[in-house]
Design a protein around this motif. Structure first.
Motif, PDB file in Angstrom:
ATOM      1  N   THR A 194      -4.215  11.324   9.288  1.00 15.61           N
ATOM      2  CA  THR A 194      -4.976  10.130   9.689  1.00 15.61           C
ATOM      3  C   THR A 194      -6.332  10.045   8.997  1.00 15.61           C
ATOM      4  N   ASP A 195      -6.878  11.208   8.586  1.00 13.71           N
ATOM      5  CA  ASP A 195      -8.187  11.208   7.920  1.00 13.71           C
ATOM      6  C   ASP A 195      -8.157  10.457   6.597  1.00 13.71           C
ATOM      7  N   ASN A 196      -6.980  10.360   6.020  1.00 15.18           N
ATOM      8  CA  ASN A 196      -6.890   9.796   4.671  1.00 15.18           C
ATOM      9  C   ASN A 196      -6.325   8.376   4.634  1.00 15.18           C
ATOM     10  N   VAL A 197      -6.112   7.808   5.789  1.00 13.32           N
ATOM     11  CA  VAL A 197      -5.520   6.463   5.826  1.00 13.32           C
ATOM     12  C   VAL A 197      -6.367   5.477   5.017  1.00 13.32           C
ATOM     13  N   GLY A 198      -7.679   5.637   5.097  1.00 15.84           N
ATOM     14  CA  GLY A 198      -8.580   4.718   4.402  1.00 15.84           C
ATOM     15  C   GLY A 198      -8.528   4.844   2.892  1.00 15.84           C
ATOM     16  N   LEU A 199      -7.928   5.940   2.411  1.00 15.57           N
ATOM     17  CA  LEU A 199      -7.863   6.137   0.952  1.00 15.57           C
ATOM     18  C   LEU A 199      -6.631   5.469   0.340  1.00 15.57           C
ATOM     19  N   PRO A 253       0.819  -1.203   0.000  1.00 12.67           N
ATOM     20  CA  PRO A 253       0.000   0.000   0.000  1.00 12.67           C
ATOM     21  C   PRO A 253       0.858   1.261   0.000  1.00 12.67           C
ATOM     22  N   ASP A 254       0.262   2.355  -0.541  1.00 16.71           N
ATOM     23  CA  ASP A 254       1.040   3.589  -0.631  1.00 16.71           C
ATOM     24  C   ASP A 254       1.167   4.268   0.729  1.00 16.71           C
ATOM     25  N   GLY A 255       1.816   5.443   0.714  1.00 18.32           N
ATOM     26  CA  GLY A 255       2.156   6.097   1.972  1.00 18.32           C
ATOM     27  C   GLY A 255       0.976   6.587   2.768  1.00 18.32           C
ATOM     28  N   LEU A 256      -0.196   6.685   2.132  1.00 16.10           N
ATOM     29  CA  LEU A 256      -1.377   7.138   2.875  1.00 16.10           C
ATOM     30  C   LEU A 256      -1.704   6.168   4.012  1.00 16.10           C
ATOM     31  N   SER A 257      -1.373   4.906   3.772  1.00 16.43           N
ATOM     32  CA  SER A 257      -1.660   3.899   4.799  1.00 16.43           C
ATOM     33  C   SER A 257      -0.865   4.181   6.082  1.00 16.43           C
ATOM     34  N   GLN A 258       0.212   4.927   5.930  1.00 10.77           N
ATOM     35  CA  GLN A 258       1.059   5.244   7.092  1.00 10.77           C
ATOM     36  C   GLN A 258       0.804   6.664   7.594  1.00 10.77           C
ATOM     37  N   GLY A 259      -0.222   7.297   7.034  1.00 12.38           N
ATOM     38  CA  GLY A 259      -0.581   8.635   7.512  1.00 12.38           C
ATOM     39  C   GLY A 259       0.200   9.755   6.855  1.00 12.38           C
ATOM     40  N   SER A 260       0.730   9.528   5.655  1.00 13.17           N
ATOM     41  CA  SER A 260       1.536  10.581   5.024  1.00 13.17           C
ATOM     42  C   SER A 260       0.697  11.814   4.701  1.00 13.17           C
TER      43      SER A 260
END
Lengths: 682, 182
Positions: free
Chosen positions: A225-230, A215-222
């Motif tokens: 936190t609001d976008n982790v699910g994306l 998974p891309d960096g959004l999974s790590q909160g880059s």
């Protein structure tokens, strides 16, 4: 009377003989001098140079199916490769700060081509091997080019523009096709008209590489936190398309060197670590033009150069996925961005070498550089409304300082002192001032002891630095990178000992130990994007490099590097393991010539496992080993060569380390690939 | 660790292959014919009023021997000094005392081949040049090596050879080397 004439004739005869001997002797010594010059410039006498140096002739690498500069550099002892979310790749020398670019310098025919933005040279790493004649790699500080003091290593790419009398190379045309729909076409052509020598090389290449990642960096909160699910997984666009055009001319003492490198690549892992779209791209063009004048006045050699370089960072990409939430603003159709920063470097250098003393060769000179950002734009989807249409934020929320600039003044002096037949000593000092933090004085000493033809010893002490790159100083308003001009240069003090054993003219073993003390290492992280001088790193290791033969029809090359060390953070005395660095590196190749037409080559590379940063909970990055093989057919009658190669035959899982809180599964690289090359010489 | 190193050195030494270095071949091909002329007794060694430069090689090195021949013929179209020059290629197996030669240039070969070439050069009272410095230990006389600069090595045995008398300045420029150095 007869006797008198007889004596006269006899004396004339001996005078003629003696004159003839003098002519022969002066022509003999002039020949020897010419070969000395060629040997020194082509690094044929590499073992006697006051550096730890490896030289690769590309004719040999072509037989192995090595396709470009990057693949060639992967064979160098102590060199590993790193990449980032832009897929800006950079060779790492001896484990020295894998997060920083610019710790090594790339020179093409003596011109430094590192860009200003990253201080990297990823746009040159895919330069086709057929455009290159020789690659000279110095490990450790220093370089072979006067005044250029690299930090961890320097790479000098010598193209076929190098042309010594009696050593002309053939013109050639090349076509290549390989995995990921890779296509390449190019040619090399040299002209020689009386005193004018000219050379041109040109190529175009592209591929369509995509590699499943995530998974891309959004999974790590880059992106919060609001976008982790994306967060998504998918195919990362690692394609590239580029053309290169090099032109050099020489007329008596005047010279011109120019190159246009137009490089475009997929947006890779995304500026903000969000998986980009397939055709999102970054352009990293690099252009330079350099004029030179060289003159020899008796024992004085003068070399004057002036040049201009342009490079740019030019990105167009989707920066965040649909429904991205940035501080409460929802981007229903995602967030897009265009970032453009163009840089210009003007430079002028002069160096003088005086060889009038019997045992001393004194060189002194200066380089003046003016670096400047000359254009910058920053456009994003509307940050206030979340509307997808681009809004020009160049003045209100720039990603980069549009007035970025720096002047650098470097002075140096050195003396190569031949103490006696066996010992030579090189000592000197660089002094540098910049518009920001100065590196100051950097002394170096190296000693070469030639016990005899078979045994050569070297001891080297040197200091160097790396000035912060543009992105480390001038990026702003960015979630991943924030620059500051208060950064100190990274510094290194290096101690090296080497022993070279020449078993014969063509068989040698080079071994060396090194100890590198690095300070003010520049790091940032996904959670703290501000660049800081945060670490001190000590690295030590040993390198072995062997080249020889098993029979008269083959070549065997192998090297092994062991390195280790630790780092300490500013204000913390705890010593941590060296992160993202393989402790064991092994590279080797074997070429067997069945006859003058057919040869078979194999390349083996082993890169050991890598530990993480102290805070990173992930397990070590696994070691990998790749095996490549290539079949080469050369038709001397029609002057063409055909090469077919398979790389990474066993489809090993090759990954470059990703920083913590980005792509958790690291940056996956290609598996098994093939390549076919057709080359025609004229 | 020292044992491993020592063993590795022995292992590497035991590998017996070789290759020719393009630059060194060129350098030797340029330099050696001039040294022949710097023998004060060269006129007594001419073959058909020419310097006959004989390259001795193994069968599998024919390409390298041919390169040497073409290089010398090209460079010395008008001769060396006042002497015309021609180049002959002879395999070790064909080399004998009857082989015509004003000088021998010996490429890689087995120990016996090199010894044989050195002995024939001695019998013919001509200078023997070697591609490989190490082969001076088997009796060849001269080797040019690219070190930091191009260096000429002359076998110390030269001092006992009366049939070759090299110019004094050449003797001042060479490094004498003894069998024990290898």
């Amino acid at each position: 009377m007869k006797n008198k004439y007889g004596l006269l004739l006899l004396s004339l005869f001996f005078t003629c003989i003696s004159l003839q001997a003098e002519d022969i002797s002066s022509s003999l010594f002039s020949d020897m001098k010419q070969f000395d010059t060629v040997a020194a410039q082509t690094k044929q006498n590499e073992h006697y140079q006051p550096y730890i140096i490896s030289v690769f002739e590309t004719k040999e690498l072509e037989k192995l199916g090595v396709s470009n500069l990057k693949e060639a550099l992967m064979l160098v002892p102590g060199v590993d490769m790193a990449t980032d979310n832009f897929n800006v790749q950079t060779p790492i020398f001896r484990g020295s700060n894998p997060s920083a670019y610019g710790q090594s310098k790339l020179l093409v025919d003596g011109v430094v081509v590192n860009d200003l933005f990253f201080d990297a040279y990823t746009q040159y790493l895919f330069m086709p091997i057929e455009m290159i004649k020789r690659i000279e790699v110095i490990r450790g500080p220093g370089s072979q080019v006067e005044g250029i003091n690299a930090y961890a290593g320097s790479i000098n790419v010598v193209t076929y523009a190098e042309n010594f009398k009696g050593f002309a190379s053939n013109d050639k045309a090349v076509l290549k096709y390989g995995s990921y729909d890779y296509k390449m076409g190019g040619f090399v052509k040299s002209f020689h008209i009386q005193n004018l020598k000219a050379h041109i090389d040109m190529y175009y290449q592209k591929d369509d590489k995509k590699i499943a990642s995530g998974p891309d960096g959004l999974s790590q909160g880059s992106l919060g936190t609001d976008n982790v699910g994306l967060s998504r997984s998918g195919e990362v666009p690692l394609w590239f398309e580029e053309y290169g055009l090099g032109l050099s001319m020489e007329y008596k003492g005047l010279s011109f060197k120019g190159r246009i490198q137009q490089h475009k690549q997929g947006s890779a892992y995304g500026i903000n670590l969000a998986l980009p779209q397939e055709r999102d791209r970054i352009k990293l063009p690099s252009y330079y033009a350099q004029l030179g004048y060289a003159k020899k006045l008796h024992d004085l050699h003068i070399d004057i150069k002036a040049g201009i370089k342009y490079d740019a960072f030019d990105s167009k990409a989707k920066l965040g996925p649909d429904n991205l939430n940035l501080r409460g603003i929802i981007f229903l159709n995602g967030a897009y961005g265009e970032h453009y920063a163009k840089q210009r470097t003007l430079y002028q250098s002069t160096y003088l070498q005086y060889n009038g003393f019997e045992k001393h060769h004194i060189t002194l000179g200066y380089i003046l550089r003016q670096e400047k950002t000359i254009a910058m734009t920053s456009k994003l989807s509307d940050l206030a409304t979340g509307n997808v249409a681009l809004v020009d934020y160049t003045d209100t929320l720039p990603f980069f300082d549009k007035d970025a600039g720096r002047n650098i003044y470097t002075f140096w002096v050195e003396d190569e002192y031949d103490v006696n037949e066996k010992i030579s000593l090189l000592y000197g000092v660089n002094y540098e001032r910049t518009s920001y933090k100065d590196a100051g004085l950097e002394p170096r000493v190296s000693l070469v002891y030639r016990r005899d033809f078979k045994n050569i010893f070297k001891a080297i002490y040197s200091n160097s630095h790396r000035n912060p790159s543009w992105q480390e100083m001038f990026t702003k308003n960015n979630n991943a990178r924030v620059g500051t001009t208060s950064l100190q240069p990274e510094r290194v003090t290096s101690y090296e000992l080497a022993y070279i054993r020449n078993f014969s003219n063509s068989v040698y073993l080079q071994s060396n130990v090194f100890y590198l003390r690095n300070s003010d290492q520049i790091y940032n992280s996904a959670t703290d994007p501000l660049y800081k001088n945060t670490a001190k790193t000590d690295i030590y290791g040993v390198e072995f490099e062997y080249k020889g033969h098993i029979s008269s029809k083959d070549v065997l090359y192998a090297n092994y590097t062991y390195l280790n060390g630790g780092y300490k953070l500013e204000g913390n005395n705890t010593n941590y393991n060296l992160p993202n660095v393989a402790h064991h590196l092994f590279k080797g190749y074997y070429i067997y010539d069945f006859d003058s037409a057919v040869s078979l080559g194999s390349t083996l590379k082993y890169v050991g496992s890598k530990k993480r940063m102290s805070m990173d909970p992930r397990s070590d990055l696994k070691a990998y080993m790749t095996l490549d093989t290539a079949l080469n057919y050369k038709n001397s009658r029609y002057g063409y060569t055909l090469n077919a190669s398979v790389k990474n035959i066993f489809n090993a899982d090759v990954r470059y380390p990703s920083p913590q809180n980005t792509y958790i599964d690291d940056f996956k690289q290609e598996g098994r690939t093939f390549l076919v090359t057709f080359k025609k010489s004229f | 660790m020292i044992r491993v190193l020592f063993f590795s050195l022995l292992l590497f030494e035991s590998l017996f292959g070789y290759s020719y270095d393009d630059l060194l071949l060129r350098a030797q091909s340029a330099i050696y014919p001039k040294i022949v002329v710097l023998d004060k007794k060269v006129s007594s060694k001419l073959v058909d009023d020419k310097i006959l430069f004989t390259v001795v090689y193994c069968k599998e090195d024919h390409e390298s021997a041919l390169f040497v021949k073409q290089y010398i013929q090209n460079k010395y179209k008008d001769g060396v000094g006042k002497y015309p020059i021609s180049v002959d290629l002879v395999e070790f197996s064909q080399l004998s005392k009857e082989t015509g030669a004003s000088a021998l240039y010996v490429l890689y070969g087995s120990k016996n081949d090199i010894k044989k070439a050195a002995e024939i050069a001695r019998q013919k009272r001509v200078i023997s040049f070697s591609y490989n410095l190490e082969n001076l230990k088997y009796g060849l006389l001269f080797a040019a090596v690219i070190e930091k600069t191009t260096t000429l090595y002359l076998n110390k045995e030269y001092k006992n050879i009366k049939s070759i008398e090299l110019a004094d300045f050449l003797l001042q420029s060479v490094k004498f080397i003894d069998k024990s150095a290898f």
